[in-house]
Motif scaffolding. Structure first.
Motif, PDB file in Angstrom:
ATOM      1  N   ALA A 142       2.575  -4.567 -10.312  1.00 41.23           N
ATOM      2  CA  ALA A 142       2.483  -4.038  -8.954  1.00 41.23           C
ATOM      3  C   ALA A 142       1.516  -2.855  -8.968  1.00 41.23           C
ATOM      4  O   ALA A 142       0.811  -2.630  -9.962  1.00 41.23           O
ATOM      5  N   LYS A 191       5.286 -10.858  -1.986  1.00 38.92           N
ATOM      6  CA  LYS A 191       5.243  -9.515  -1.414  1.00 38.92           C
ATOM      7  C   LYS A 191       4.247  -8.642  -2.171  1.00 38.92           C
ATOM      8  O   LYS A 191       3.476  -7.880  -1.572  1.00 38.92           O
ATOM      9  N   ASN A 192       4.235  -8.769  -3.489  1.00 34.60           N
ATOM     10  CA  ASN A 192       3.332  -7.946  -4.292  1.00 34.60           C
ATOM     11  C   ASN A 192       1.865  -8.265  -4.000  1.00 34.60           C
ATOM     12  O   ASN A 192       1.033  -7.364  -3.911  1.00 34.60           O
ATOM     13  N   VAL A 238       7.148  -4.836 -12.540  1.00 35.78           N
ATOM     14  CA  VAL A 238       8.463  -5.383 -12.202  1.00 35.78           C
ATOM     15  C   VAL A 238       8.866  -6.281 -13.365  1.00 35.78           C
ATOM     16  O   VAL A 238       8.193  -7.273 -13.661  1.00 35.78           O
ATOM     17  N   VAL A 250       8.957 -12.182  -5.002  1.00 31.55           N
ATOM     18  CA  VAL A 250       8.409 -10.899  -5.454  1.00 31.55           C
ATOM     19  C   VAL A 250       6.886 -11.004  -5.590  1.00 31.55           C
ATOM     20  O   VAL A 250       6.152 -10.094  -5.204  1.00 31.55           O
ATOM     21  N   GLU A 251       6.422 -12.130  -6.114  1.00 33.01           N
ATOM     22  CA  GLU A 251       4.969 -12.352  -6.226  1.00 33.01           C
ATOM     23  C   GLU A 251       4.285 -12.267  -4.865  1.00 33.01           C
ATOM     24  O   GLU A 251       3.243 -11.624  -4.718  1.00 33.01           O
ATOM     25  N   SER A 297      12.269  -4.020  -3.899  1.00 31.93           N
ATOM     26  CA  SER A 297      11.760  -3.828  -5.260  1.00 31.93           C
ATOM     27  C   SER A 297      10.257  -3.597  -5.304  1.00 31.93           C
ATOM     28  O   SER A 297       9.731  -3.046  -6.267  1.00 31.93           O
ATOM     29  N   VAL A 298       9.536  -4.031  -4.278  1.00 30.64           N
ATOM     30  CA  VAL A 298       8.080  -3.978  -4.300  1.00 30.64           C
ATOM     31  C   VAL A 298       7.558  -3.174  -3.115  1.00 30.64           C
ATOM     32  O   VAL A 298       8.045  -3.324  -1.995  1.00 30.64           O
ATOM     33  N   VAL A 353       5.657   5.136  -5.623  1.00 29.16           N
ATOM     34  CA  VAL A 353       6.091   4.036  -6.490  1.00 29.16           C
ATOM     35  C   VAL A 353       6.995   4.524  -7.613  1.00 29.16           C
ATOM     36  O   VAL A 353       6.852   5.655  -8.097  1.00 29.16           O
TER      37      VAL A 353
END
Length: 355
Positions: free
Chosen positions: A6, A217-218, A11, A214-215, A133-134, A154
């Motif tokens: 990130a 959003k990141n 992560v 997660v990918e 998380s992101v 962050v």
């Protein structure tokens, strides 16, 4: 699963997460560790987390009462005072173990204490794993207005261990699922369609679905860390969803909605608006409405609920120059940001939701 890079942090997933954490503790000379939890994660998650820590540093646990109602500046003041009383300094490390309320609030506390100390997030709910998380958003609510006070800052790292999900009730799992559905709708149509038959998804597949979420959003956040452009895509379903969530939170006559429950309604409403603006087809809208309503119970809106919800839109953080800005979908898997929507169309969307 490989760690995801990130903006200026990683992560980490499952067992790799604890290896990365302990390596970080060995390589950084922290003075002490403060673990922020709510009463739920203190009971159900902390006993799992603590044995993974390999350190001789003093560890203090700071607990607050669970729930969105406690995500406020008063809770922050209490925690800042505790940090001060227990000898917190610029070399302290804060570890936030919990859902989105814990990571949002704990990240804000750490970012502002002594003008900023290091923190690590350990999300323990599906919602916090795929959303909080992101992105580095931290903050608290101002009264019933969501996330009005905060900073983008962050963490040192994020640790996702999907075994924590075994402690969650189904309502919380469904709440987190809303953000995963959103990621598919705004970015990845094949990913969205994996949720058309939830009964066929097994736990091992859930790990991969979380990873992909997660990918997604990141990938969006890396392009636009401070939400000037494409990151606004992540607000799909949230303009109306946050207003609904705030209204149900403040109303004594309403049962408080979980975040994902409100966002699910928001996605249907904003999909209807997308339809009326000729951004999606009738078939796509019916698909979205059918799948989401198949997962979430209908929320009941009385006639006198709608105006207060519309009034709350004025305080939405995405508004610019007094104009309410929506992120709408342009076909499943694509997004169109900075869309103005007149009140009549919003009212029509509520009428269609109720039909």
């Amino acid at each position: 699963m490989n760690s995801i890079q990130a903006n200026n942090y990683l992560v980490h997933f499952n067992q790799n997460a604890y290896e990365a954490l302990n390596k970080h503790l060995r390589e950084n000379k922290y003075s002490n560790i403060f673990i922020i939890v709510d009463d739920q994660t203190n009971e159900y998650c902390l006993p799992k987390f603590i044995p993974h820590l390999e350190t001789e540093l003093a560890i203090e646990i700071i607990e607050f009462e669970a729930g969105e109602a406690n995500k406020n500046i008063e809770t922050c003041i209490e925690i800042w005072n505790i940090l001060t009383e227990l000898g917190g300094d610029r070399k302290s490390l804060v570890i936030n173990v919990g859902g989105g309320v814990v990571t949002d609030l704990g990240g804000f506390v750490a970012s502002t204490f002594k003008r900023g100390v290091d923190f690590i997030n350990v999300p323990t709910t599906l919602l916090s794993m795929v959303d909080a998380s992101v992105g580095g958003k931290t903050g608290v609510d101002l009264g019933n207005l969501k996330n009005q006070i905060g900073v983008i800052n962050v963490p040192q790292m994020v640790l996702i261990d999907t075994e924590y999900l075994e402690t969650l009730p189904q309502t919380e799992m469904r709440s987190g699922l809303a953000e995963m559905l959103k990621h598919g709708l705004i970015y990845d149509a094949p990913y969205w369609r994996q949720f058309s038959d939830l009964k066929s998804i097994v736990f091992d597949e859930l790990d991969q679905l979380i990873y992909r979420s997660v990918e997604i959003k990141n990938e969006i956040v890396i392009q636009d860390p401070t939400e000037k452009n494409i990151r606004k895509a992540l607000n799909f379903g949230h303009t109306l969803g946050h207003a609904i969530e705030s209204y149900f939170l403040e109303s004594e006559e309403k049962t408080t909605l979980l975040h994902g429950e409100a966002i699910a309604v928001g996605m249907i409403l904003e999909s209807y608006i997308s339809l009326q603006k000729n951004l999606i087809t009738e078939q796509e809208y019916r698909e979205i409405k059918t799948i989401i309503k198949g997962i979430y119970d209908d929320v009941i809106f009385e006639e006198n609920d709608i105006d207060p919800i519309l009034e709350l839109l004025i305080h939405d953080k995405k508004n610019e120059y007094g104009t309410i800005q929506f992120a709408l979908i342009e076909g499943i898997g694509k997004i169109k940001i900075n869309q103005s929507v007149e009140n009549k169309l919003i009212l029509d969307a509520f009428q269609d939701y109720k039909s």
